[in-house]
Each structure stands twice: as structure tokens, then as C-alpha cells.
Write an enzyme that holds these catalytic residues in place. Structure first.
Site: not given
Length: 259
Positions: A11-13, A45-46, A209, A212
């Protein structure tokens, strides 16, 4: 003994990026080490494709799952596309306007807001390092919309979940939810890429984290939650590592035996 290749999703953020929207040096080193060892690394990622491009280029990655699984790219080829039904989007837009809740519509290359300005939109997008989008009443016309951001409080979201059963709502911020097609999730996108590359779920590792990431964690053979993840995600994870600021990616990969 040489380890068989694994497919690792980040994931990114809040996972790759720290609270200052930067990739820690330890995470960059970890991704490089994974690739040198013969593993395949991808983003999950979202974010929309244009919002994750800087991270992809910085880490020199060729594959990603974006829009929480609705748009999957591998080496420049679109291998999965699942836009929101236009009728459902029109109904959501009409109801949100009556309720006074702004929407941000996203396609693969740009976004547009349903209101010229709203402080909640500004606050949430600023947290992602993204500037306020333009406003166009015709943005969704003849355009594939893969995801929409709906800005409302947790107390206000129940009516949306009950009214729009053909849409999937995932909260990512106290003021905002991502809106996807029903059944859409990171797990769907991750599984599409895994199938294309010949990896079984047992060979898939996932770092995340937030809410999602729940479906992706259920799919992956090994799931690692960041230290800042909500309790429900930590309970589902195979392991809980430190936060991004505390070199969580590096420590999580060491725990998994991949570094």
C-alpha cells in the site's frame, strides 16, 4: 538456499509513505533488495494511476493495483478494468448533492470535484499531497469513472450503505470514503495480477495500514500490518510491524524472511 520468488504488494499512504508523504530510505533499500533477490514488487493502493505515478517511478516498479483493485497495470498493459456503473454513479451524485456532500470523481488520468470548493475536500486531498481538483458538471459524461471519493462523517455514512447496495464504501479518512463498484476490492485486483504472473495466494505478501486493505489481507498468504493500522486490520494480519517512520517496511520484511 535460494528462496523461490514471491509477489509482494505495498500500500502507499501510511505504508510506503510516512506522515510527510515521503518514502523512508530504509523502505527504498528494502524494495531494491527484494528486486535484486528475484522477487516481484507491486503497488496496491486506493490512489488513481496518476496519483501514484511518482511513487512508482521513484521505486522503479512496473506493476500496480490502483483504485482499490479496479484498475490493474502490468508492464504498461491494462490487465483489469472495473469502472462504476454510470446509472449507479448518477444516482449517488443526485443523492449526495441533495445531502450537501461533495464528491470527487476519478478516472485513470484526472479528477474533478462536484463542488467548486469544500474545506473537507481540501483537507483530505492535502493529506495525500494532492491539490484541489477542478470543477466540471460534464466530467462524468462519456468517461469511465473507477472510483469516487464521498465526503461525509461516519455518522452520515449509514444511509449511503443502505441506499446504494450496488456500490461498496470504504472509509479511509474521518471525513471521506472511497466508493467502488459492489464486490470491488484490492483483493480482486491483487488476485488478477497474481494470476497473470503465475503466483498462488500462498506466494503473495501484502503490506497495508487501513480498512481498504482488509480484503487483500484475507487473500494474501502473508499479511503485514503497519504499526499505525487500525486494530481490526492488526488482528487479521500475520504480523504487525512498526510504522513507516520507524522503518516498518524493513522490519516487516526481515520478520518474513525476505531480507
Amino acid at each position: 538456499m535460494t528462496q523461490s520468488p514471491k509477489l509482494i504488494f505495498f500500500d502507499i499512504d501510511g505504508t510506503l509513505l510516512d506522515r510527510h508523504n515521503r518514502i523512508p530510505a530504509s523502505a527504498k533499500q528494502a524494495v531494491l533488495a527484494l528486486k535484486e533477490a528475484g522477487h516481484v514488487v507491486a503497488l496496491a493502493s486506493g490512489r488513481s494511476p496518476f496519483m501514484l505515478e511518482q511513487v512508482r517511478l521513484e521505486l522503479e516498479l512496473e506493476s500496480y493495483v490502483s483504485f482499490n483493485g479496479q484498475y490493474v497495470m502490468h508492464q504498461g498493459e491494462l490487465i483489469h478494468s472495473n469502472p462504476i456503473c454510470s446509472e449507479a454513479l448518477e444516482q449517488l451524485s443526485a443523492f449526495a448533492e441533495l445531502s450537501g456532500h461533495p464528491l470527487v470523481y476519478l478516472d485513470h488520468s484526472q479528477m474533478s470535484c462536484s463542488q467548486e470548493y469544500h474545506p473537507h475536500v481540501d483537507l483530505c486531498l492535502t493529506s495525500l499531497g494532492v491539490t484541489y481538483p477542478g470543477f466540471s458538471k460534464s466530467f462524468c459524461t462519456n468517461r469511465l469513472i473507477y472510483q469516487t471519493m464521498l465526503f461525509c462523517s461516519p455518522e452520515e455514512e449509514t444511509v449511503y450503505r443502505e441506499r446504494f447496495r450496488d456500490l461498496h464504501f470504504v472509509r479511509w479518512h474521518p471525513l471521506s470514503m472511497d466508493v467502488l463498484p459492489a464486490g470491488g476490492s484490492k483483493a480482486e485486483g491483487v488476485s488478477r495480477l497474481a494470476d497473470r504472473l503465475g503466483f498462488s495466494p500462498e506466494q503473495v505478501y501484502a503490506f497495508g495500514d487501513n480498512f481498504n486493505d482488509l480484503e487483500m489481507f484475507r487473500y494474501a498468504g502473508c499479511s503485514i500490518a503497519m504499526g499505525n493500522a487500525p486494530h481490526s486490520l492488526q488482528l487479521l494480519a500475520s504480523h504487525v510491524t512498526a510504522s513507516a517512520e520507524q522503518d516498518g517496511i524493513w522490519h516487516g520484511l526481515k520478520w518474513a524472511g525476505l531480507l
